[in-house]
Design an enzyme around this catalytic site. Structure first.
Site, PDB file in Angstrom:
ATOM      1  N   GLY A  81       0.827  -1.199   0.000  1.00  0.00           N
ATOM      2  CA  GLY A  81       0.000   0.000   0.000  1.00  0.00           C
ATOM      3  C   GLY A  81       0.859   1.245   0.000  1.00  0.00           C
ATOM      4  N   CYS A 136       5.749   0.043   7.218  1.00  0.00           N
ATOM      5  CA  CYS A 136       5.388   1.199   6.393  1.00  0.00           C
ATOM      6  C   CYS A 136       6.577   1.552   5.506  1.00  0.00           C
ATOM      7  CB  CYS A 136       5.054   2.382   7.309  1.00  0.00           C
ATOM      8  SG  CYS A 136       4.649   3.889   6.415  1.00  0.00           S
TER       9      CYS A 136
HETATM   10 NI    NI Z   1       2.610   3.471   5.572  1.00  0.00          NI
END
Ligand code: NI
Length: 199
Positions: free
Chosen positions: A44, A92
């Site tokens: 993502g 992330c």
């Molecule tokens: Ni992220």
């Protein structure tokens, strides 16, 4: 040219503004973001992670560039319902190599526009639910490190500082402008005053 910015680039704390038009420019940005995401082996990526202060993100849970039918684009997303909670490890692309447990809703209902301009409502569970929550947080300037337990925050501090030091070194080398200039560019982009990107 877009690039994925590391913590503590100011775009990551920027509260993004709604997308006004789904046009060729947006489609080009989305394509570049998918390329960058696959290159970084992520599932993502939020627009502000590439210096674009607009409310959209992309997902492909397979992380496989050949599985284009699994590509999803969420424009002006909203999470309208959350059910029950689950703790799982999360990472992330703006924090390379950092993974910690984060509590998220196990099941959500979300609404967003797709690239064709259709308003889509979906029920999501498990990884999809987690990814939508993580990316929607990004658009509000919220990061997964904000959600760590006190113990994990202490354990992560040195690694986070290393990522930040890398960003500062890149900035000193002129790869990124000074933070004040980046913030000025983000504000200009958000108001539609500039065509370039704040990276
Ligand atoms: Ni992220």
């Amino acid at each position: 040219m877009l690039r994925i910015v590391p913590y503590s680039h100011p775009a990551l704390r920027y509260e993004s503004v709604p997308v006004q038009r789904i046009d060729e420019k947006l489609r080009t940005q989305v394509r570049s973001m998918f390329d960058l995401m696959y290159e970084a082996r992520g599932i993502g990526l939020a627009a502000n992670q590439v210096g674009l202060p607009f409310r959209f993100f992309i997902l492909n849970l397979t992380c496989d560039p050949d599985q284009t039918q699994q590509e999803q684009v969420f424009i002006n997303p909203e999470i309208v319902k959350r059910h029950s909670f689950v703790i799982e490890e999360e990472g992330c692309l703006s924090f390379p190599g950092i993974y910690y447990n984060v509590q998220r809703a196990r099941k959500i209902r979300a609404r967003a526009f797709d690239l064709a301009g259709n308003l889509v409502e979906i029920e999501a569970e498990d990884l999809l639910s987690r990814a939508i929550q993580h990316e929607t947080d990004h658009l509000a300037g919220r990061l997964f490190i904000d959600l760590l337990s006190a113990e994990d925050k202490r354990a992560a501090a040195d690694k986070i500082q290393e990522v930040e030091a890398g960003y500062r070194r890149a900035q000193a080398e002129g790869i990124y402008p000074p933070d004040d200039e980046i913030k000025r560019q983000l504000n200009a982009l958000a108001k539609g005053e500039s065509a370039s990107t704040a990276v």
